[in-house]
Design an enzyme around this catalytic site. Structure first.
Site, PDB file in Angstrom:
ATOM      1  N   ASP A  88     -76.795 -60.158 -31.778  1.00 34.95           N
ATOM      2  CA  ASP A  88     -77.612 -61.188 -31.133  1.00 34.95           C
ATOM      3  C   ASP A  88     -77.491 -61.117 -29.600  1.00 34.95           C
ATOM      4  O   ASP A  88     -76.426 -60.766 -29.085  1.00 34.95           O
ATOM      5  CB  ASP A  88     -77.155 -62.560 -31.639  1.00 34.95           C
ATOM      6  CG  ASP A  88     -78.195 -63.636 -31.379  1.00 34.95           C
ATOM      7  OD1 ASP A  88     -79.333 -63.292 -30.983  1.00 34.95           O
ATOM      8  OD2 ASP A  88     -77.877 -64.818 -31.570  1.00 34.95           O
ATOM      9  N   HIS A 101     -84.065 -55.084 -26.630  1.00 33.01           N
ATOM     10  CA  HIS A 101     -83.907 -54.437 -27.942  1.00 33.01           C
ATOM     11  C   HIS A 101     -83.638 -52.935 -27.769  1.00 33.01           C
ATOM     12  O   HIS A 101     -82.848 -52.352 -28.501  1.00 33.01           O
ATOM     13  CB  HIS A 101     -85.146 -54.664 -28.809  1.00 33.01           C
ATOM     14  CG  HIS A 101     -85.375 -56.112 -29.149  1.00 33.01           C
ATOM     15  ND1 HIS A 101     -84.383 -56.932 -29.623  1.00 33.01           N
ATOM     16  CD2 HIS A 101     -86.489 -56.894 -29.067  1.00 33.01           C
ATOM     17  CE1 HIS A 101     -84.863 -58.160 -29.829  1.00 33.01           C
ATOM     18  NE2 HIS A 101     -86.135 -58.152 -29.493  1.00 33.01           N
ATOM     19  N   LEU A 123     -69.015 -42.203 -41.945  1.00 35.74           N
ATOM     20  CA  LEU A 123     -69.327 -43.627 -41.742  1.00 35.74           C
ATOM     21  C   LEU A 123     -70.617 -43.947 -42.494  1.00 35.74           C
ATOM     22  O   LEU A 123     -71.595 -43.219 -42.357  1.00 35.74           O
ATOM     23  CB  LEU A 123     -69.525 -43.916 -40.245  1.00 35.74           C
ATOM     24  CG  LEU A 123     -69.923 -45.357 -39.896  1.00 35.74           C
ATOM     25  CD1 LEU A 123     -68.700 -46.287 -39.928  1.00 35.74           C
ATOM     26  CD2 LEU A 123     -70.569 -45.438 -38.510  1.00 35.74           C
TER      27      LEU A 123
END
Ligand code: FPP
Length: 242
Positions: free
Chosen positions: A15, A32, A126
Protein backbone atom coordinates in the site's frame (compact mmCIF):
# COMPACT_ATOMS: atom_id res chain seq x y z
CA UNK A 1 11.28 -17.79 25.00
CA UNK A 2 12.36 -19.34 21.69
CA UNK A 3 12.71 -16.92 18.81
CA UNK A 4 11.22 -17.54 15.41
CA UNK A 5 13.60 -18.16 12.58
CA UNK A 6 13.19 -16.65 9.13
CA UNK A 7 9.54 -17.00 8.06
CA UNK A 8 8.88 -19.54 5.34
CA UNK A 9 6.05 -17.48 3.86
CA UNK A 10 5.74 -13.68 3.89
CA UNK A 11 2.64 -11.96 2.49
CA UNK A 12 2.48 -8.23 1.73
CA UNK A 13 -0.24 -5.64 1.14
CA UNK A 14 1.77 -3.21 -1.01
CA UNK A 15 0.00 0.00 0.00
CA UNK A 16 1.03 3.61 -0.58
CA UNK A 17 1.90 3.84 -4.27
CA UNK A 18 -0.63 6.61 -4.90
CA UNK A 19 0.60 8.73 -1.97
CA UNK A 20 4.22 8.20 -3.02
CA UNK A 21 3.35 9.68 -6.43
CA UNK A 22 1.17 12.51 -5.07
CA UNK A 23 3.98 13.66 -2.78
CA UNK A 24 6.07 14.14 -5.93
CA UNK A 25 3.25 15.78 -7.96
CA UNK A 26 3.27 12.74 -10.26
CA UNK A 27 0.27 10.79 -11.59
CA UNK A 28 -0.74 7.83 -9.42
CA UNK A 29 0.41 5.37 -12.08
CA UNK A 30 3.99 6.61 -11.56
CA UNK A 31 3.66 5.31 -8.00
CA UNK A 32 2.50 1.92 -9.24
CA UNK A 33 5.47 1.80 -11.65
CA UNK A 34 7.80 2.46 -8.76
CA UNK A 35 5.84 -0.22 -6.88
CA UNK A 36 6.92 -2.78 -9.46
CA UNK A 37 10.57 -1.82 -8.85
CA UNK A 38 10.02 -2.19 -5.11
CA UNK A 39 8.47 -5.61 -5.65
CA UNK A 40 11.49 -6.79 -7.68
CA UNK A 41 13.85 -5.56 -4.95
CA UNK A 42 11.74 -7.23 -2.26
CA UNK A 43 11.56 -10.58 -4.09
CA UNK A 44 15.34 -10.59 -4.44
CA UNK A 45 15.81 -9.69 -0.77
CA UNK A 46 13.43 -12.49 0.28
CA UNK A 47 15.40 -15.02 -1.79
CA UNK A 48 18.68 -13.91 -0.24
CA UNK A 49 17.21 -14.26 3.27
CA UNK A 50 15.94 -17.79 2.66
CA UNK A 51 12.23 -16.97 2.53
CA UNK A 52 10.57 -19.62 0.36
CA UNK A 53 7.24 -17.99 -0.47
CA UNK A 54 6.28 -14.36 -1.09
CA UNK A 55 2.63 -13.48 -1.69
CA UNK A 56 1.69 -9.95 -2.75
CA UNK A 57 -1.63 -8.16 -3.21
CA UNK A 58 -1.37 -6.52 -6.65
CA UNK A 59 -5.03 -5.90 -7.57
CA UNK A 60 -8.06 -6.57 -5.44
CA UNK A 61 -11.57 -7.54 -6.49
CA UNK A 62 -12.54 -4.06 -5.22
CA UNK A 63 -9.86 -2.16 -7.19
CA UNK A 64 -12.12 -2.17 -10.30
CA UNK A 65 -13.97 0.66 -8.55
CA UNK A 66 -10.99 3.03 -8.96
CA UNK A 67 -11.08 5.68 -11.71
CA UNK A 68 -11.10 4.05 -15.15
CA UNK A 69 -7.75 5.55 -16.16
CA UNK A 70 -6.04 4.12 -13.07
CA UNK A 71 -7.57 0.67 -13.67
CA UNK A 72 -6.50 0.64 -17.32
CA UNK A 73 -3.08 2.01 -16.34
CA UNK A 74 -2.66 -0.81 -13.82
CA UNK A 75 -3.71 -3.43 -16.39
CA UNK A 76 -1.21 -2.03 -18.94
CA UNK A 77 1.53 -1.88 -16.33
CA UNK A 78 0.81 -5.43 -15.29
CA UNK A 79 0.91 -6.75 -18.88
CA UNK A 80 4.10 -4.78 -19.64
CA UNK A 81 5.81 -5.83 -16.42
CA UNK A 82 5.04 -9.47 -17.19
CA UNK A 83 6.55 -9.13 -20.66
CA UNK A 84 9.63 -7.35 -19.33
CA UNK A 85 10.43 -9.06 -16.04
CA UNK A 86 9.65 -12.76 -16.43
CA UNK A 87 12.99 -13.67 -18.05
CA UNK A 88 14.98 -12.23 -15.13
CA UNK A 89 12.66 -13.75 -12.52
CA UNK A 90 13.02 -17.09 -14.28
CA UNK A 91 16.82 -16.76 -14.26
CA UNK A 92 16.62 -16.03 -10.52
CA UNK A 93 14.69 -19.28 -9.91
CA UNK A 94 11.36 -17.62 -9.10
CA UNK A 95 8.16 -19.59 -9.67
CA UNK A 96 5.34 -17.19 -10.54
CA UNK A 97 1.76 -17.98 -9.61
CA UNK A 98 -1.26 -15.76 -10.16
CA UNK A 99 -4.02 -16.02 -7.63
CA UNK A 100 -7.50 -14.68 -8.30
CA UNK A 101 -10.51 -14.65 -10.61
CA UNK A 102 -9.38 -14.88 -14.24
CA UNK A 103 -12.76 -14.23 -15.78
CA UNK A 104 -12.98 -10.59 -16.79
CA UNK A 105 -9.24 -10.14 -17.43
CA UNK A 106 -8.17 -9.02 -20.90
CA UNK A 107 -6.71 -11.59 -23.33
CA UNK A 108 -3.37 -9.71 -23.18
CA UNK A 109 -3.16 -10.02 -19.40
CA UNK A 110 -4.37 -13.64 -19.48
CA UNK A 111 -1.75 -14.61 -22.07
CA UNK A 112 0.97 -12.93 -19.99
CA UNK A 113 -0.15 -14.76 -16.87
CA UNK A 114 -0.29 -18.15 -18.58
CA UNK A 115 3.10 -17.74 -20.25
CA UNK A 116 4.73 -16.58 -17.00
CA UNK A 117 3.31 -19.54 -15.09
CA UNK A 118 4.37 -22.06 -17.73
CA UNK A 119 7.88 -20.65 -18.10
CA UNK A 120 8.62 -20.60 -14.38
CA UNK A 121 6.65 -23.68 -13.24
CA UNK A 122 9.71 -25.78 -12.33
CA UNK A 123 11.56 -23.08 -10.36
CA UNK A 124 12.13 -23.75 -6.68
CA UNK A 125 14.08 -20.88 -5.08
CA UNK A 126 11.10 -18.63 -4.38
CA UNK A 127 7.40 -19.00 -5.07
CA UNK A 128 5.99 -15.55 -5.86
CA UNK A 129 2.20 -15.55 -5.63
CA UNK A 130 0.75 -12.45 -7.22
CA UNK A 131 -2.82 -11.91 -6.04
CA UNK A 132 -4.53 -10.25 -8.96
CA UNK A 133 -8.29 -9.72 -9.20
CA UNK A 134 -8.26 -11.41 -5.82
CA UNK A 135 -10.30 -11.15 -2.65
CA UNK A 136 -10.18 -13.33 0.45
CA UNK A 137 -13.96 -13.71 0.38
CA UNK A 138 -13.87 -14.68 -3.30
CA UNK A 139 -11.38 -17.43 -2.42
CA UNK A 140 -13.50 -18.86 0.41
CA UNK A 141 -16.61 -18.83 -1.77
CA UNK A 142 -14.89 -20.44 -4.77
CA UNK A 143 -13.42 -23.15 -2.52
CA UNK A 144 -16.85 -23.86 -0.97
CA UNK A 145 -18.43 -23.98 -4.43
CA UNK A 146 -15.81 -26.52 -5.59
CA UNK A 147 -16.58 -28.77 -2.64
CA UNK A 148 -20.31 -28.47 -3.18
CA UNK A 149 -20.00 -29.30 -6.89
CA UNK A 150 -17.99 -32.43 -6.05
CA UNK A 151 -20.21 -33.35 -3.10
CA UNK A 152 -17.22 -33.19 -0.73
CA UNK A 153 -17.99 -32.35 2.94
CA UNK A 154 -17.03 -28.82 3.99
CA UNK A 155 -14.43 -29.17 6.75
CA UNK A 156 -11.20 -27.23 7.41
CA UNK A 157 -8.90 -29.64 5.57
CA UNK A 158 -11.10 -29.94 2.50
CA UNK A 159 -11.65 -26.19 2.28
CA UNK A 160 -7.93 -25.49 2.71
CA UNK A 161 -7.14 -27.85 -0.14
CA UNK A 162 -9.65 -26.12 -2.42
CA UNK A 163 -8.32 -22.62 -1.69
CA UNK A 164 -6.27 -20.78 -4.29
CA UNK A 165 -3.11 -20.90 -2.13
CA UNK A 166 -3.28 -24.64 -1.40
CA UNK A 167 0.17 -25.09 -3.01
CA UNK A 168 1.95 -23.20 -0.17
CA UNK A 169 1.81 -23.20 3.64
CA UNK A 170 -0.15 -20.41 5.35
CA UNK A 171 1.75 -17.11 5.70
CA UNK A 172 3.88 -16.80 8.84
CA UNK A 173 4.08 -13.04 8.52
CA UNK A 174 1.67 -10.57 6.89
CA UNK A 175 3.12 -7.11 6.24
CA UNK A 176 1.12 -4.04 5.28
CA UNK A 177 2.91 -0.90 4.20
CA UNK A 178 1.52 2.62 3.85
CA UNK A 179 0.63 3.26 7.51
CA UNK A 180 -2.81 1.65 7.29
CA UNK A 181 -3.76 -1.09 9.73
CA UNK A 182 -6.40 -3.28 8.14
CA UNK A 183 -6.63 -6.55 6.21
CA UNK A 184 -8.68 -5.27 3.21
CA UNK A 185 -9.97 -8.69 2.16
CA UNK A 186 -6.47 -10.22 1.83
CA UNK A 187 -5.81 -13.87 2.80
CA UNK A 188 -8.77 -13.99 5.22
CA UNK A 189 -8.62 -17.77 5.61
CA UNK A 190 -4.87 -18.27 5.45
CA UNK A 191 -3.88 -15.53 7.94
CA UNK A 192 -5.74 -17.11 10.87
CA UNK A 193 -2.45 -17.60 12.77
CA UNK A 194 -0.14 -15.19 10.94
CA UNK A 195 1.84 -12.51 12.71
CA UNK A 196 1.01 -8.99 11.48
CA UNK A 197 3.46 -6.17 10.92
CA UNK A 198 2.46 -2.66 9.86
CA UNK A 199 5.03 -0.35 8.31
CA UNK A 200 4.68 3.42 7.91
CA UNK A 201 6.79 3.23 4.74
CA UNK A 202 4.97 3.76 1.46
CA UNK A 203 5.41 0.65 -0.71
CA UNK A 204 7.89 2.20 -3.20
CA UNK A 205 10.09 3.15 -0.21
CA UNK A 206 9.94 -0.28 1.43
CA UNK A 207 13.55 -1.42 0.99
CA UNK A 208 15.84 -4.15 2.39
CA UNK A 209 16.23 -2.28 5.69
CA UNK A 210 12.44 -2.06 6.06
CA UNK A 211 12.14 -5.78 5.33
CA UNK A 212 14.83 -6.60 7.88
CA UNK A 213 12.98 -4.55 10.50
CA UNK A 214 9.81 -6.54 9.79
CA UNK A 215 11.76 -9.81 10.03
CA UNK A 216 13.49 -8.88 13.27
CA UNK A 217 10.14 -7.86 14.82
CA UNK A 218 8.68 -11.19 13.69
CA UNK A 219 11.65 -13.03 15.20
CA UNK A 220 10.79 -11.62 18.65
CA UNK A 221 7.15 -12.70 18.58
CA UNK A 222 5.95 -15.79 20.38
CA UNK A 223 3.53 -17.71 18.19
CA UNK A 224 1.19 -19.51 20.52
CA UNK A 225 -1.39 -21.04 18.17
CA UNK A 226 -3.94 -20.98 21.00
CA UNK A 227 -1.58 -22.43 23.65
CA UNK A 228 -0.19 -20.59 26.73
CA UNK A 229 3.34 -19.13 27.02
CA UNK A 230 3.96 -21.54 29.88
CA UNK A 231 3.19 -24.58 27.69
CA UNK A 232 5.45 -23.31 24.92
CA UNK A 233 8.35 -22.49 27.29
CA UNK A 234 8.06 -25.96 28.84
CA UNK A 235 8.15 -27.57 25.39
CA UNK A 236 11.24 -25.45 24.50
CA UNK A 237 13.09 -26.55 27.65
CA UNK A 238 12.25 -30.21 26.97
CA UNK A 239 13.50 -29.77 23.40
CA UNK A 240 16.79 -28.23 24.60
CA UNK A 241 17.40 -31.10 27.08
CA UNK A 242 16.66 -33.80 24.49
C1 FPP B 1 -1.95 0.13 -3.35
O1 FPP B 1 -1.49 1.45 -3.31
C2 FPP B 1 -1.38 -0.56 -4.50
C3 FPP B 1 -2.10 -1.11 -5.51
C4 FPP B 1 -3.57 -1.12 -5.57
C5 FPP B 1 -1.43 -1.73 -6.66
C6 FPP B 1 -0.17 -2.46 -6.32
C7 FPP B 1 0.47 -2.83 -7.58
C8 FPP B 1 1.78 -2.87 -7.78
C9 FPP B 1 2.82 -2.61 -6.76
C10 FPP B 1 2.24 -3.24 -9.12
C11 FPP B 1 2.25 -4.73 -9.18
C12 FPP B 1 2.61 -5.14 -10.51
C13 FPP B 1 2.94 -6.39 -10.83
C14 FPP B 1 3.46 -6.67 -12.17
C15 FPP B 1 2.81 -7.51 -9.88
P1 FPP B 1 -2.56 2.61 -3.41
O2 FPP B 1 -2.76 2.93 -4.84
O3 FPP B 1 -3.81 2.21 -2.69
O4 FPP B 1 -1.80 3.75 -2.67
P2 FPP B 1 -2.46 4.92 -1.80
O5 FPP B 1 -3.08 4.27 -0.60
O6 FPP B 1 -1.28 5.75 -1.46
O7 FPP B 1 -3.45 5.63 -2.67
Amino acid sequence: MAKNSVPEHVAIVMDGNGRWASKRFLPRIAGHKQGVESLKRCAKACEVRGIRVLTVFAFSSENWQRPADEVSGLMDLFAMALGREVAQLHADGVQLRFIGERQGLSPRVLTGIEQAETTTAQNQRLVLNVCFNYGGRWDIVQAAAQLQAKNIPANEDNLSQAMALAHVPDPDLVVRTGAEQRISNFLLWQSAYSEFYFSDKLWPDFDETSLDLALSTYAQRQRRFGKTSHQLDAADSAHQVA
